[in-house]
Design a protein around this motif. Structure first.
Motif, PDB file in Angstrom:
ATOM      1  N   VAL A 321       0.850  -1.201   0.000  1.00  0.00           N
ATOM      2  CA  VAL A 321       0.000   0.000   0.000  1.00  0.00           C
ATOM      3  C   VAL A 321       0.883   1.248   0.000  1.00  0.00           C
ATOM      4  N   TYR A 322       1.828   1.312   0.926  1.00  0.00           N
ATOM      5  CA  TYR A 322       2.653   2.522   1.046  1.00  0.00           C
ATOM      6  C   TYR A 322       3.540   2.717  -0.196  1.00  0.00           C
ATOM      7  N   TYR A 323       3.995   1.599  -0.764  1.00  0.00           N
ATOM      8  CA  TYR A 323       4.850   1.735  -1.946  1.00  0.00           C
ATOM      9  C   TYR A 323       4.067   2.372  -3.094  1.00  0.00           C
ATOM     10  N   LEU A 324       2.832   1.925  -3.267  1.00  0.00           N
ATOM     11  CA  LEU A 324       2.032   2.496  -4.356  1.00  0.00           C
ATOM     12  C   LEU A 324       1.547   3.907  -4.046  1.00  0.00           C
ATOM     13  N   LEU A 325       1.572   4.287  -2.775  1.00  0.00           N
ATOM     14  CA  LEU A 325       1.252   5.672  -2.424  1.00  0.00           C
ATOM     15  C   LEU A 325       2.468   6.577  -2.647  1.00  0.00           C
ATOM     16  N   GLY A 326       3.553   5.985  -3.101  1.00  0.00           N
ATOM     17  CA  GLY A 326       4.745   6.770  -3.439  1.00  0.00           C
ATOM     18  C   GLY A 326       5.576   7.154  -2.233  1.00  0.00           C
ATOM     19  N   LEU A 327       5.455   6.369  -1.145  1.00  0.00           N
ATOM     20  CA  LEU A 327       6.195   6.718   0.071  1.00  0.00           C
ATOM     21  C   LEU A 327       7.514   5.947   0.142  1.00  0.00           C
ATOM     22  N   PRO A 328       8.604   6.633   0.522  1.00  0.00           N
ATOM     23  CA  PRO A 328       9.897   5.948   0.621  1.00  0.00           C
ATOM     24  C   PRO A 328       9.886   4.896   1.729  1.00  0.00           C
ATOM     25  N   LEU A 329      10.615   3.808   1.507  1.00  0.00           N
ATOM     26  CA  LEU A 329      10.594   2.674   2.437  1.00  0.00           C
ATOM     27  C   LEU A 329      10.871   3.064   3.884  1.00  0.00           C
ATOM     28  N   GLU A 330      11.860   3.931   4.067  1.00  0.00           N
ATOM     29  CA  GLU A 330      12.242   4.189   5.459  1.00  0.00           C
ATOM     30  C   GLU A 330      11.260   5.089   6.196  1.00  0.00           C
ATOM     31  N   THR A 331      10.198   5.545   5.513  1.00  0.00           N
ATOM     32  CA  THR A 331       9.169   6.289   6.255  1.00  0.00           C
ATOM     33  C   THR A 331       8.059   5.350   6.753  1.00  0.00           C
ATOM     34  N   TYR A 332       8.114   4.070   6.377  1.00  0.00           N
ATOM     35  CA  TYR A 332       7.017   3.167   6.767  1.00  0.00           C
ATOM     36  C   TYR A 332       6.923   3.031   8.293  1.00  0.00           C
ATOM     37  N   THR A 333       8.061   2.842   8.943  1.00  0.00           N
ATOM     38  CA  THR A 333       7.992   2.680  10.404  1.00  0.00           C
ATOM     39  C   THR A 333       7.671   4.013  11.091  1.00  0.00           C
ATOM     40  N   PRO A 334       8.228   5.156  10.638  1.00  0.00           N
ATOM     41  CA  PRO A 334       7.763   6.428  11.199  1.00  0.00           C
ATOM     42  C   PRO A 334       6.246   6.638  11.015  1.00  0.00           C
ATOM     43  N   ILE A 335       5.676   6.155   9.915  1.00  0.00           N
ATOM     44  CA  ILE A 335       4.224   6.281   9.727  1.00  0.00           C
ATOM     45  C   ILE A 335       3.503   5.469  10.814  1.00  0.00           C
ATOM     46  N   PHE A 336       3.987   4.260  11.037  1.00  0.00           N
ATOM     47  CA  PHE A 336       3.437   3.423  12.115  1.00  0.00           C
ATOM     48  C   PHE A 336       3.536   4.210  13.431  1.00  0.00           C
ATOM     49  N   ALA A 337       4.686   4.813  13.678  1.00  0.00           N
ATOM     50  CA  ALA A 337       4.896   5.554  14.941  1.00  0.00           C
ATOM     51  C   ALA A 337       3.938   6.733  15.062  1.00  0.00           C
ATOM     52  N   MET A 338       3.796   7.514  13.975  1.00  0.00           N
ATOM     53  CA  MET A 338       2.942   8.710  14.100  1.00  0.00           C
ATOM     54  C   MET A 338       1.489   8.299  14.317  1.00  0.00           C
ATOM     55  N   ALA A 339       1.070   7.190  13.685  1.00  0.00           N
ATOM     56  CA  ALA A 339      -0.296   6.702  13.910  1.00  0.00           C
ATOM     57  C   ALA A 339      -0.436   6.191  15.340  1.00  0.00           C
TER      58      ALA A 339
END
Ligand SMILES: CC(C)(COP(=O)(O)OP(=O)(O)OC[C@H]1O[C@@H](n2cnc3c(N)ncnc32)[C@H](O)[C@@H]1OP(=O)(O)O)[C@@H](O)C(=O)NCCC(=O)NCCS
Length: 385
Positions: A321-339
């Protein structure tokens, strides 16, 4: 007594009830997850991240007026101190976004005038600031470490839309904003997971809420916890095509390696959140007309289930999902954190309402009764001295 003590010990605290909470309930047998009594499957499609954060923090769904007030507060608190921006600019190039996020939260605490005020009202205000600022810290950290121009947060967008805007420089189109919002709801809370528990240990000493969040972010970073979503995408990229998926997985399993995004400490019959993100992954791949990563994910899921009986967890379909949203890989865990900051703050406030220092005991397995030998009399001691 000694026998009794041994029985109580459970490696990794597995199965141990370490506290009481009214925030979140996981039923591993029925594979259900509820936030404050509401089913995640409803919240993920019908709620918004802001409303869910309110629900977690205050224990009930907001009225329209309360939601507007809370959302307005979050929008007005998105900017981060200039000192954090300066520090991010000076950080080593390509510093990892999780390290920058952890540092940014810690530095932000210095500029919060209420950091030492542990009254309940101040804690709710600080919680809103933290929830509002974490997406800005995550986006800024990534952009500045990669020497990209920072993009200021906007106060006319929802939390989900604003993060995508800060990362990509354009507002989301089609289902992108809603799908991302849904992923934030799914990641917002999960009972006594390792990062929430570390926040509780910190706060139980009557430390401040920022320190609790710093502990939690550091704990989330590990690949056995939040770091798994990034690792899943690395795996999909490495596999590269559906045709190569089976051999790739069989090779890893033969080497006794773990397949990221599978298995869970609590859910043994499947993670409730995974099917919701699987749907999202299909929807976004159809919208983008590019289903390579979704299709590889399906093949890997089939092989891991067949070979190990393991099912995907929350991090698995989040990757495609995040890859197709155009988000860089290393922001995936920060996204988890901010949520998850909504869940962390809720647990911290709940802990403080009936606090008891968290301090377990251990079973000693070392030597006993040794006699101290002065340095000069130890074997090799004179040489060392
Ligand atoms: C999440 C996780 C740490 C939970 O583990 P756990 O409850 O402690 O389970 P264990 O580590 O005791 O594993 C039990 C068995 O399943 C295997 N297993 C568990 N997860 C596995 C995986 N992802 N890939 C391959 N094998 C796995 C273990 O090797 C072990 O096998 P064994 O008994 O033959 O040694 C584990 O499933 C894992 O490492 N998953 C990958 C990381 C991940 O996706 N984390 C995100 C969690 S939301």
């Amino acid at each position: 007594m000694e026998e009794e003590k041994k029985k109580e010990y459970s490696p990794g605290l597995e199965g141990i009830i370490a506290g009481k909470t009214g925030i979140c309930e996981i039923d591993p047998e029925r594979a259900t997850l509820t936030y404050r009594g509401y089913d995640i499957r409803d919240l993920a499609v019908k709620s918004t991240y802001e409303e869910t954060a309110y629900l977690l923090l205050y224990g009930e769904l907001p009225t329209a007026g309360k939601l507007k007030e809370f959302s307005d507060t979050l929008r007005s608190e998105r900017a981060v101190p200039g000192e954090v921006v300066d520090l991010y600019r000076r950080a080593p190039q390509k510093s990892h976004s999780m390290d920058l996020l952890r540092t940014g939260i810690s530095l932000s605490a210095l500029y919060d005038p209420e950091v030492w005020d542990d009254s309940i009202d101040a804690n709710y205000r600080k919680a809103a600031r933290i929830i509002a600022k974490m997406p800005t810290l995550a986006a800024l950290g990534y952009r500045l470490a990669h020497r990209k121009k920072p993009i200021e947060p906007r106060d006319d967008l929802s939390a989900a839309e604003n993060f995508l805007y800060m990362m990509r420089g354009s507002e989301p189109e089609g289902p992108a904003g809603r799908i991302f919002d849904s992923s934030l709801i799914i990641y917002a809370e999960h009972e006594y997971n390792a990062s929430s528990f570390s926040a509780l240990v910190t706060i139980s000493t009557r430390s401040d809420i920022y320190s609790g969040i710093v502990s939690a972010v550091g704990t989330l970073k590990g690949p056995l916890h939040g770091g798994a979503n990034e690792e899943v995408m690395k795996m999909l990229l490495d596999i590269g095509s559906v045709e190569k998926a089976e051999a790739w997985i069989m090779d890893k399993l033969a080497k006794k390696q773990r397949i990221m995004g599978f298995g869970h400490r609590v859910y043994k019959h499947g993670d409730t959140r995974a099917p919701i993100l699987k749907e999202a992954s299909l929807e976004i791949c159809k919208f983008e007309n590019y289903c390579r990563w979704h299709d590889i994910s399906l093949k890997v899921e089939e092989v891991v289930k067949r070979e190990k009986g393991l099912l995907p967890n929350v991090d698995y379909f989040a990757a495609s999902v995040y890859y197709l949203l155009g988000l860089p890989l290393e922001t995936y865990t920060p996204i988890f954190a901010m949520a998850r900051s909504a869940g962390w703050c809720s647990h911290i406030i709940e802990q403080l309402s009936d606090n008891r220092l968290i301090r377990p005991t251990s079973e000693y397995t070392g030597k006993r009764g040794l006699k101290y030998v002065p340095l000069g009399e130890r074997e090799g001691g004179q040489k060392a001295a």
